[in-house]
Design a protein around this motif. Structure first.
Motif, PDB file in Angstrom:
ATOM      1  N   LEU A  26       0.842  -1.191   0.000  1.00 45.39           N
ATOM      2  CA  LEU A  26       0.000   0.000   0.000  1.00 45.39           C
ATOM      3  C   LEU A  26       0.878   1.242   0.000  1.00 45.39           C
ATOM      4  O   LEU A  26       2.107   1.163   0.032  1.00 45.39           O
ATOM      5  CB  LEU A  26      -0.930  -0.011   1.211  1.00 45.39           C
ATOM      6  N   SER A  27       0.256   2.383   0.002  1.00 49.86           N
ATOM      7  CA  SER A  27       0.932   3.668  -0.069  1.00 49.86           C
ATOM      8  C   SER A  27       2.055   3.770   0.963  1.00 49.86           C
ATOM      9  O   SER A  27       1.888   3.372   2.116  1.00 49.86           O
ATOM     10  CB  SER A  27      -0.086   4.782   0.158  1.00 49.86           C
ATOM     11  N   GLU A  28       3.182   4.297   0.517  1.00 50.23           N
ATOM     12  CA  GLU A  28       4.379   4.499   1.332  1.00 50.23           C
ATOM     13  C   GLU A  28       4.971   3.188   1.860  1.00 50.23           C
ATOM     14  O   GLU A  28       5.769   3.199   2.788  1.00 50.23           O
ATOM     15  CB  GLU A  28       4.104   5.471   2.486  1.00 50.23           C
ATOM     16  N   ASN A  29       4.584   2.055   1.303  1.00 54.89           N
ATOM     17  CA  ASN A  29       5.118   0.734   1.657  1.00 54.89           C
ATOM     18  C   ASN A  29       4.989   0.430   3.154  1.00 54.89           C
ATOM     19  O   ASN A  29       5.823  -0.271   3.722  1.00 54.89           O
ATOM     20  CB  ASN A  29       6.569   0.593   1.211  1.00 54.89           C
ATOM     21  N   LYS A  30       3.954   0.927   3.773  1.00 55.12           N
ATOM     22  CA  LYS A  30       3.744   0.683   5.211  1.00 55.12           C
ATOM     23  C   LYS A  30       3.088  -0.683   5.429  1.00 55.12           C
ATOM     24  O   LYS A  30       3.434  -1.386   6.363  1.00 55.12           O
ATOM     25  CB  LYS A  30       2.876   1.806   5.789  1.00 55.12           C
ATOM     26  N   TRP A  31       2.126  -1.050   4.607  1.00 56.32           N
ATOM     27  CA  TRP A  31       1.422  -2.332   4.708  1.00 56.32           C
ATOM     28  C   TRP A  31       1.804  -3.218   3.538  1.00 56.32           C
ATOM     29  O   TRP A  31       1.892  -2.751   2.401  1.00 56.32           O
ATOM     30  CB  TRP A  31      -0.085  -2.120   4.673  1.00 56.32           C
ATOM     31  N   ASN A  32       1.997  -4.507   3.811  1.00 55.53           N
ATOM     32  CA  ASN A  32       2.286  -5.492   2.766  1.00 55.53           C
ATOM     33  C   ASN A  32       1.337  -6.669   2.935  1.00 55.53           C
ATOM     34  O   ASN A  32       1.263  -7.276   3.998  1.00 55.53           O
ATOM     35  CB  ASN A  32       3.741  -5.954   2.852  1.00 55.53           C
ATOM     36  N   PHE A  33       0.592  -6.977   1.875  1.00 52.96           N
ATOM     37  CA  PHE A  33      -0.327  -8.113   1.855  1.00 52.96           C
ATOM     38  C   PHE A  33       0.268  -9.182   0.950  1.00 52.96           C
ATOM     39  O   PHE A  33       0.494  -8.935  -0.234  1.00 52.96           O
ATOM     40  CB  PHE A  33      -1.702  -7.690   1.333  1.00 52.96           C
ATOM     41  N   THR A  34       0.569 -10.355   1.526  1.00 48.91           N
ATOM     42  CA  THR A  34       1.158 -11.437   0.749  1.00 48.91           C
ATOM     43  C   THR A  34       0.231 -12.643   0.762  1.00 48.91           C
ATOM     44  O   THR A  34      -0.507 -12.870   1.722  1.00 48.91           O
ATOM     45  CB  THR A  34       2.532 -11.851   1.300  1.00 48.91           C
ATOM     46  N   GLY A  35       0.302 -13.401  -0.301  1.00 49.30           N
ATOM     47  CA  GLY A  35      -0.519 -14.605  -0.397  1.00 49.30           C
ATOM     48  C   GLY A  35       0.219 -15.708  -1.125  1.00 49.30           C
ATOM     49  O   GLY A  35       1.233 -15.485  -1.794  1.00 49.30           O
ATOM     50  N   ASP A  36      -0.300 -16.896  -0.980  1.00 43.63           N
ATOM     51  CA  ASP A  36       0.189 -18.073  -1.700  1.00 43.63           C
ATOM     52  C   ASP A  36      -1.037 -18.951  -1.915  1.00 43.63           C
ATOM     53  O   ASP A  36      -1.550 -19.549  -0.972  1.00 43.63           O
ATOM     54  CB  ASP A  36       1.255 -18.788  -0.880  1.00 43.63           C
ATOM     55  N   TYR A  37      -1.534 -18.979  -3.152  1.00 48.65           N
ATOM     56  CA  TYR A  37      -2.748 -19.710  -3.479  1.00 48.65           C
ATOM     57  C   TYR A  37      -2.395 -20.787  -4.499  1.00 48.65           C
ATOM     58  O   TYR A  37      -1.801 -20.488  -5.533  1.00 48.65           O
ATOM     59  CB  TYR A  37      -3.817 -18.777  -4.062  1.00 48.65           C
ATOM     60  N   ARG A  38      -2.738 -22.042  -4.198  1.00 49.58           N
ATOM     61  CA  ARG A  38      -2.363 -23.146  -5.080  1.00 49.58           C
ATOM     62  C   ARG A  38      -3.527 -24.116  -5.233  1.00 49.58           C
ATOM     63  O   ARG A  38      -4.234 -24.402  -4.272  1.00 49.58           O
ATOM     64  CB  ARG A  38      -1.181 -23.929  -4.510  1.00 49.58           C
ATOM     65  N   ILE A  39      -3.657 -24.631  -6.420  1.00 49.18           N
ATOM     66  CA  ILE A  39      -4.526 -25.772  -6.710  1.00 49.18           C
ATOM     67  C   ILE A  39      -3.659 -26.739  -7.504  1.00 49.18           C
ATOM     68  O   ILE A  39      -3.180 -26.406  -8.586  1.00 49.18           O
ATOM     69  CB  ILE A  39      -5.782 -25.366  -7.505  1.00 49.18           C
ATOM     70  N   LEU A  40      -3.448 -27.949  -6.951  1.00 46.33           N
ATOM     71  CA  LEU A  40      -2.497 -28.885  -7.549  1.00 46.33           C
ATOM     72  C   LEU A  40      -3.063 -30.301  -7.596  1.00 46.33           C
ATOM     73  O   LEU A  40      -3.827 -30.704  -6.724  1.00 46.33           O
ATOM     74  CB  LEU A  40      -1.202 -28.939  -6.728  1.00 46.33           C
ATOM     75  N   ASN A  41      -2.643 -31.042  -8.588  1.00 46.65           N
ATOM     76  CA  ASN A  41      -2.763 -32.495  -8.603  1.00 46.65           C
ATOM     77  C   ASN A  41      -1.332 -32.976  -8.562  1.00 46.65           C
ATOM     78  O   ASN A  41      -0.564 -32.695  -9.480  1.00 46.65           O
ATOM     79  CB  ASN A  41      -3.462 -32.991  -9.859  1.00 46.65           C
ATOM     80  N   TYR A  42      -0.973 -33.682  -7.486  1.00 45.72           N
ATOM     81  CA  TYR A  42       0.440 -33.914  -7.248  1.00 45.72           C
ATOM     82  C   TYR A  42       0.730 -35.357  -6.870  1.00 45.72           C
ATOM     83  O   TYR A  42       0.922 -35.666  -5.699  1.00 45.72           O
ATOM     84  CB  TYR A  42       0.924 -32.968  -6.142  1.00 45.72           C
ATOM     85  N   PRO A  43       0.765 -36.256  -7.840  1.00 46.63           N
ATOM     86  CA  PRO A  43       1.155 -37.633  -7.517  1.00 46.63           C
ATOM     87  C   PRO A  43       2.657 -37.712  -7.243  1.00 46.63           C
ATOM     88  O   PRO A  43       3.445 -37.026  -7.887  1.00 46.63           O
ATOM     89  CB  PRO A  43       0.794 -38.404  -8.790  1.00 46.63           C
ATOM     90  N   GLN A  44       3.028 -38.525  -6.269  1.00 43.51           N
ATOM     91  CA  GLN A  44       4.445 -38.687  -5.953  1.00 43.51           C
ATOM     92  C   GLN A  44       4.671 -39.997  -5.219  1.00 43.51           C
ATOM     93  O   GLN A  44       3.747 -40.579  -4.674  1.00 43.51           O
ATOM     94  CB  GLN A  44       4.963 -37.525  -5.124  1.00 43.51           C
ATOM     95  N   TYR A  45       5.919 -40.434  -5.214  1.00 43.13           N
ATOM     96  CA  TYR A  45       6.296 -41.643  -4.489  1.00 43.13           C
ATOM     97  C   TYR A  45       6.642 -41.300  -3.049  1.00 43.13           C
ATOM     98  O   TYR A  45       7.125 -40.216  -2.755  1.00 43.13           O
ATOM     99  CB  TYR A  45       7.499 -42.320  -5.145  1.00 43.13           C
ATOM    100  N   THR A  46       6.393 -42.246  -2.159  1.00 45.73           N
ATOM    101  CA  THR A  46       6.815 -42.113  -0.776  1.00 45.73           C
ATOM    102  C   THR A  46       7.326 -43.463  -0.294  1.00 45.73           C
ATOM    103  O   THR A  46       6.962 -44.510  -0.835  1.00 45.73           O
ATOM    104  CB  THR A  46       5.676 -41.613   0.143  1.00 45.73           C
ATOM    105  N   TRP A  47       8.178 -43.414   0.681  1.00 46.27           N
ATOM    106  CA  TRP A  47       8.728 -44.623   1.293  1.00 46.27           C
ATOM    107  C   TRP A  47       8.295 -44.721   2.749  1.00 46.27           C
ATOM    108  O   TRP A  47       8.830 -45.491   3.507  1.00 46.27           O
ATOM    109  CB  TRP A  47      10.253 -44.629   1.178  1.00 46.27           C
ATOM    110  N   GLY A  48       7.321 -43.904   3.150  1.00 41.75           N
ATOM    111  CA  GLY A  48       6.835 -43.913   4.522  1.00 41.75           C
ATOM    112  C   GLY A  48       7.720 -43.091   5.425  1.00 41.75           C
ATOM    113  O   GLY A  48       8.806 -42.672   5.049  1.00 41.75           O
ATOM    114  N   PRO A  49       7.263 -42.850   6.660  1.00 42.87           N
ATOM    115  CA  PRO A  49       8.072 -42.061   7.582  1.00 42.87           C
ATOM    116  C   PRO A  49       9.244 -42.860   8.136  1.00 42.87           C
ATOM    117  O   PRO A  49       9.220 -44.082   8.160  1.00 42.87           O
ATOM    118  CB  PRO A  49       7.080 -41.687   8.689  1.00 42.87           C
TER     119      PRO A  49
END
Length: 173
Positions: A26-49
């Protein structure tokens, strides 16, 4: 100095999705609004914990994912800012495809969930001496973000986490 990044993608291995990452000042860089918005289809391998799973004992996990992170920070000095945010991670349509013997998720769960949700508030503290965050030539950036997930905000379980990001920029002549 506001930015909005948009990353659509598709891979040959069946992953696809898009990410939007705004950082609005916003004006004079006093406020900063950040976001991270994701929609994914993400197949992956796992070996368990853990570390005791054999190398060949892998499992394929198919999942869809929605992320909604939004925070606002306000400058309290030229370098320091404090804020408040909301963070949601939702995995759904979780399916396990057994690829090899051993190392399967049912070894760790009595009933494998088909969706999981983490939802909570965050408390970011930022130290930033960069002259320009888009192309910093020098300065320091440090983020400490404390997150509290609670069932009353929709989480499956109560949990807490800390995220730390520290950077030092050097100018090479």
């Amino acid at each position: 100095i506001s930015t909005v990044y948009f990353f659509p993608y598709i891979t040959f291995s069946g992953k696809y999705g898009f990410t939007i990452r705004p950082s609005l000042w916003l004006s004079e860089n006093k406020w900063n609004f950040t976001g991270d918005y994701r929609i994914l289809n993400y197949p992956q391998y796992t070996w368990g914990p853990g570390t005791n799973t054999e190398k060949g004992a892998k499992t394929a996990i198919e999942t869809d994912y929605i992320r909604f992170y939004q925070s606002a920070v306000v400058g309290i000095t030229p370098a320091w800012a404090l804020g408040l945010g909301y963070m949601l991670d939702h995995h759904y349509n979780i399916k396990e495809e057994v690829v090899t013997e051993g190392g399967h998720l049912d070894d760790y769960y009595d009933d494998l969930p088909t969706n999981t949700t983490s939802s909570g508030v965050s408390f970011p503290i930022v130290y930033n001496t960069r002259v320009n965050p888009i192309n910093p030539q020098k300065g320091t950036y440090f983020l400490f973000n404390y997150r509290v997930n609670t069932t009353w905000l929709g989480s499956d379980d109560n949990s807490q986490s800390v995220y730390v990001d520290g950077r030092k920029y050097f100018s090479f002549s």
